[in-house]
Design a protein around this motif. Sequence first.
Motif, PDB file in Angstrom:
ATOM      1  N   GLU A  32     157.120   1.079  81.822  1.00  0.00           N
ATOM      2  CA  GLU A  32     157.769   2.013  83.130  1.00  0.00           C
ATOM      3  C   GLU A  32     156.845   3.393  83.082  1.00  0.00           C
ATOM      4  O   GLU A  32     156.633   3.610  84.277  1.00  0.00           O
ATOM      5  N   HIS A  33     156.507   3.780  82.278  1.00  0.00           N
ATOM      6  CA  HIS A  33     155.797   5.116  82.299  1.00  0.00           C
ATOM      7  C   HIS A  33     154.225   4.703  82.838  1.00  0.00           C
ATOM      8  O   HIS A  33     153.680   5.558  83.628  1.00  0.00           O
ATOM      9  N   LEU A  34     153.848   3.635  82.537  1.00  0.00           N
ATOM     10  CA  LEU A  34     152.485   3.047  82.986  1.00  0.00           C
ATOM     11  C   LEU A  34     152.650   3.290  84.607  1.00  0.00           C
ATOM     12  O   LEU A  34     151.801   3.303  85.318  1.00  0.00           O
ATOM     13  N   PHE A  35     153.825   2.389  85.095  1.00  0.00           N
ATOM     14  CA  PHE A  35     153.873   2.471  86.262  1.00  0.00           C
ATOM     15  C   PHE A  35     154.084   3.747  86.956  1.00  0.00           C
ATOM     16  O   PHE A  35     153.500   3.901  88.375  1.00  0.00           O
ATOM     17  N   VAL A  36     154.828   4.663  86.480  1.00  0.00           N
ATOM     18  CA  VAL A  36     155.237   5.949  87.198  1.00  0.00           C
ATOM     19  C   VAL A  36     153.542   6.834  87.302  1.00  0.00           C
ATOM     20  O   VAL A  36     153.404   7.159  88.446  1.00  0.00           O
ATOM     21  N   GLY A  37     152.894   6.401  86.288  1.00  0.00           N
ATOM     22  CA  GLY A  37     151.527   6.909  86.300  1.00  0.00           C
ATOM     23  C   GLY A  37     150.511   6.334  87.585  1.00  0.00           C
ATOM     24  O   GLY A  37     150.164   7.077  88.405  1.00  0.00           O
ATOM     25  N   LEU A  38     150.743   5.178  87.390  1.00  0.00           N
ATOM     26  CA  LEU A  38     149.851   4.391  88.586  1.00  0.00           C
ATOM     27  C   LEU A  38     150.408   4.649  90.057  1.00  0.00           C
ATOM     28  O   LEU A  38     149.403   5.026  90.776  1.00  0.00           O
ATOM     29  N   ALA A  39     151.598   4.746  90.337  1.00  0.00           N
ATOM     30  CA  ALA A  39     152.147   5.180  91.471  1.00  0.00           C
ATOM     31  C   ALA A  39     151.803   6.359  91.908  1.00  0.00           C
ATOM     32  O   ALA A  39     151.500   6.846  92.915  1.00  0.00           O
ATOM     33  N   ALA A  40     151.889   7.488  90.768  1.00  0.00           N
ATOM     34  CA  ALA A  40     151.582   8.911  91.254  1.00  0.00           C
ATOM     35  C   ALA A  40     150.171   9.075  91.547  1.00  0.00           C
ATOM     36  O   ALA A  40     149.718   9.728  92.705  1.00  0.00           O
ATOM     37  N   GLY A  41     149.240   8.285  90.793  1.00  0.00           N
ATOM     38  CA  GLY A  41     147.866   8.309  90.941  1.00  0.00           C
ATOM     39  C   GLY A  41     147.256   7.705  92.274  1.00  0.00           C
ATOM     40  O   GLY A  41     146.491   8.219  93.228  1.00  0.00           O
ATOM     41  N   TYR A  42     148.156   6.659  92.661  1.00  0.00           N
ATOM     42  CA  TYR A  42     147.773   6.036  93.823  1.00  0.00           C
ATOM     43  C   TYR A  42     148.175   6.726  95.078  1.00  0.00           C
ATOM     44  O   TYR A  42     147.358   6.952  96.130  1.00  0.00           O
ATOM     45  N   TYR A  43     149.370   7.594  94.773  1.00  0.00           N
ATOM     46  CA  TYR A  43     149.848   8.347  95.991  1.00  0.00           C
ATOM     47  C   TYR A  43     148.674   9.437  96.369  1.00  0.00           C
ATOM     48  O   TYR A  43     148.275   9.689  97.581  1.00  0.00           O
ATOM     49  N   VAL A  44     148.068   9.989  95.229  1.00  0.00           N
ATOM     50  CA  VAL A  44     147.213  11.211  95.448  1.00  0.00           C
ATOM     51  C   VAL A  44     145.904  10.639  95.807  1.00  0.00           C
ATOM     52  O   VAL A  44     145.503  11.121  97.222  1.00  0.00           O
TER      53      VAL A  44
END
Lengths: 204, 277, 385, 229
Positions: A32-44
């Motif tokens: 779950e945390h990995l996903f949140v990090g991936l998504a946030a980095g992806y957006y930036v």
Amino acid sequence: MPELVGNTLAGLLTLAIFSFLYKDNVVYKFAEHLFVGLAAGYYVAFQYRTVFQPNLWDRLVAGDIVSFIPLALAILLFTRMLPSGQWLSRWPMGAMIGAYAGLQLIGFLQGDLIAQVQANILSVNTGSWVTNVNNFLLIVGVLTTLVYFFFSTEHKGAVGALSKAGIYFLMISFGASYGFTVMARMSLLIGRLEFLFGDWLHLL
Amino acid sequence: MDWKTRLERLDRRIIFLVIFFAVLMPLFFPLGLSITPGPEATAFHAAIEALQPGDAVYLAADYDPGSLPELQPMLEAAIEQLCKKDVRIIAGSLWPACPPLVNRAFTQIAEGRFQKVYGTDYVNLGFKEGREVVMNQLGQSIRGVYPVDSAGAPIGDMPVMSGVDSYADIKLIVNVSAGYPGTKEWVQQVRSRYSIPIVAGCTAVSAPEYFPYFQSGQLSGLLGGLAGAAEYEVLVSGSGPAAKKMDAQSLGHIVIIGFILLGNLIYFLRSREGSVA
Amino acid sequence: MIKNRTPLPASPSSAKRLALSACSGLVLFLGLAALLATSAAAAVPGLVVRDNPDDRGEAILVEWDGEAAGDSVRVERAESEAGPWVMRRALPGSAARFVDQGEGGPERGKTYFYRVNGQVLSATPTAQWWNKGRTNLFLILALYLGLIMVFLNIARKGGSLFIRKIAGLDAMEEAIGRATEMGKPVLYVPGIDDANNIQTIYSMAILNSVAKMVAQYDTELIVPLAKAFVLPLAEETVRSGYMDVGRPDSFRADNIRFLSDEQFAFTAAVNGIMLREKPAANLFLGSFFAESLVLAETGFTTGAIQIAGTANIHQLPFFVVACDYTMIGEEFFATSAYLSREPMLVGTLKGGDMMKLVIMVFLVVAAIAATMGHSEAFRSLLVIR
Amino acid sequence: MRREIPLFLTIFFGCMMVIGFFVPHPIVNEARSRVEEWTIILAAAAVVLGVANVARIHMHKISRRDRDFQYSFPLLFALFLMILLGIVPKDWITSMGFPAGGTDEGSPFDWLYNNAYVPMQGTMFALLAFYIASAAFRAFRIRTVEAALLAITAVLVMIGRVPVGGSISNWFNGLIHLDLWTLPEIQQWIMDIPNLAAKRAILIGAALGAIATSLKIILGIERSAIGGD
């Protein structure tokens, strides 16, 4: 080879998330945390590649001086991260809130309010009794539901009866939403199962 | 413990297993139930069918992998029909996680099956932040909003963009949407302001809310969820990925209905016991 | 650019002259007739070329009688009467209109000549200061703004404005009463959206009233939160509720808990609270998403009285089937206005109510008129251009 | 100054959008267009700000050794990895032997998207299928007339919307030799008439609410949204 590695990674991550169904656990929390990090980095990264670079940077480089205004406002936005000077971030916030409020005002006015009222101007004398009954139900349904959401009078007597009819229409529409939501959720599960058993394990 | 108590205290993980197998079985053993397109899907298909070769269409893809199983089949079928009609496809997204999914569909359908050429027959403009603002800015100038495509190539000299720079040059908006910003906002911001027809495919969760838009003519066609995608696939090519999943979908629904009925049966029997005692 | 192949006469007057000279020479006449035939188009009846109204001055409107026109209408444009002619569009006669705009469209302030199946007319695109096609929208907006302002003023001056009591309120009092009897806590979840979300803001007004009731009965109140920014807001709201009834010492700050901003981590944590601390009343009031059914289900199985309220329409079905009372959409806002008596909330609600009344009356009148065959008159009032 | 300038900007940006709708003249139109271009950049900056905030929260978590702080490591790692892969010049990535760089198809960024982002987000949503099944069994109680109406509609829509509904109806109509309404037809009618009527009333009511809120914001009556009093 990269496809097999990719599919295996995807398969394992899928199982990690599914493990939450058994109970909350370390593997799920990690994924779950990995996903949140991936998504946030992806957006930036995407904001940089698709907005800042072409719509701001390239224009500044090309000598468009006016583009310094949004640049300055965008920088002010980040004063929110500072212990003091946060008030400066209200400048761009104010601008953005205003712009969206203005656009939504127009959108709700023309797209929902006016167009929907106009579409409900219906005749119950069309020559086809089925259409007449349906149109009658549409008129009554919209009116009684609006009565249910009318708060300036007690819902007693005739008004009470109308609002009761309104709630019945609402409940039917909620039933429809319930059915459609079940459909959506099942589809998403089917999608994952198809990936697990088809694309990954090649059993389908 | 009688059976009612046991069922009432049933571990939800057993319920999870039931639904898991109910959906999985038809994937292995398809039933082959037939699909009949409804009026909304038929209208969606007809709106694209009415286009002329060379017309430009804006494909607004606003979703992310969370709704992939429902919406990707719609996007693929729409691209297929648009390719068959020889219209130019200009795709853009207001959701950051969407452009790779659009690329995937273009590579597979437009390039793979119809030998269409990127930049000549279709273009993926990619993501742009700004939601409703972008919708309105596209009415001013597409090139102003998107100086470059999703890979960073300038769109100005692409043949697909020749003669196209705002809604005035676009014949139809094909929207595939999973929520905000999506179908509702396209209708609110663009439909009447720029008087351009819109067809929309959306998740089943939001579809019931859009029926009023279809009846009022604000949407010229509507696909709701996997069932809508399957109906549309039948119209475009007779079958497709969504249509193949409809058996699993059917069984899933039946199990949910069974759960509702069983749960209430127990509740009913309990309340009778209560009133007797 | 497609240049026209057939050298047709440039204007009606020169067409006449040509036709006259054609009469004198049979060969010329036949030649002209042949040319007309190859262009495959007859003259277009009722042709009008003018500035496209209500726009920024970059479009020309070409209109004709759609029923009387032939199969095909060719619209060509030139900057001078002599050409060169640029093909703009070929349409079926039934189209009845063509707006020349967009890429390659006319420029503001320049005069253009349009040749439509041989007939030439001219027009100049100009910009307008008001879109007359949208005046109806402006008037409706002005009416609504007026209503809101009137009621806001009345509410601010302390005038009495009636709002009916939502049945959910009685249910809420009853639920808190029962929790007190059982000596169990009350759980209040103000949605999972952030502090600037309108539903979170309205939810705080209700939370304040709930805090007052709970403080009076001396019952425990647990408020789990999904956004860190809501924490100070919720703390302040509950504290002031306890203060208002004179029990600031009963307020326990550690019962206002920020759990997680991940949707399902938050849901799991709230489930944990429900299963461990067994609140007797669950109040779900605010902006909820997919977690709604999980929360309502767990609460249902613990046997708590559940009251829900949200304007997120998608989630309402799940609350309705698993909760004892559900405030639907605007009911939730009305409850907030009723409890807080905040002039801003009350005034807006009343303004909206009056607008609804206007709409209902309009719909009834329009339905009667439509049934008597006059629907167009009413529909045209609301046409947006 | 602290309050007036943000309020002025709210009113200016908001009114620009509304005036731009009613006044087509190019002077207004160009101004509105400019304002919109700026808003696109601000909206993008706001997303970056949100992500910066997430990063900060998790760094704090680690520095304070909060409960579950270990999970902040994979989160921050993934966050910075994606940013790095996405924004370094494309030829750096391709020179390392990858087929593409940046966010393009075939890049490492795209690979992570396809094999980590897509399956995880898809599965998160797929969990809801299980929850909805569990809730249907354990928390869907027909206790009132209203709930009964909801339940009947839900069942009819669920069965009528999928192919099995048509199959059942055809079989049943064949059995009794009659041409009754089929389940898909009933489902269609529910969606088109009663559902539509209620949803339309909700749309109208919600539109009134949203217009009122927007009006108050762009006229400077409601100031709580921009954090002022």
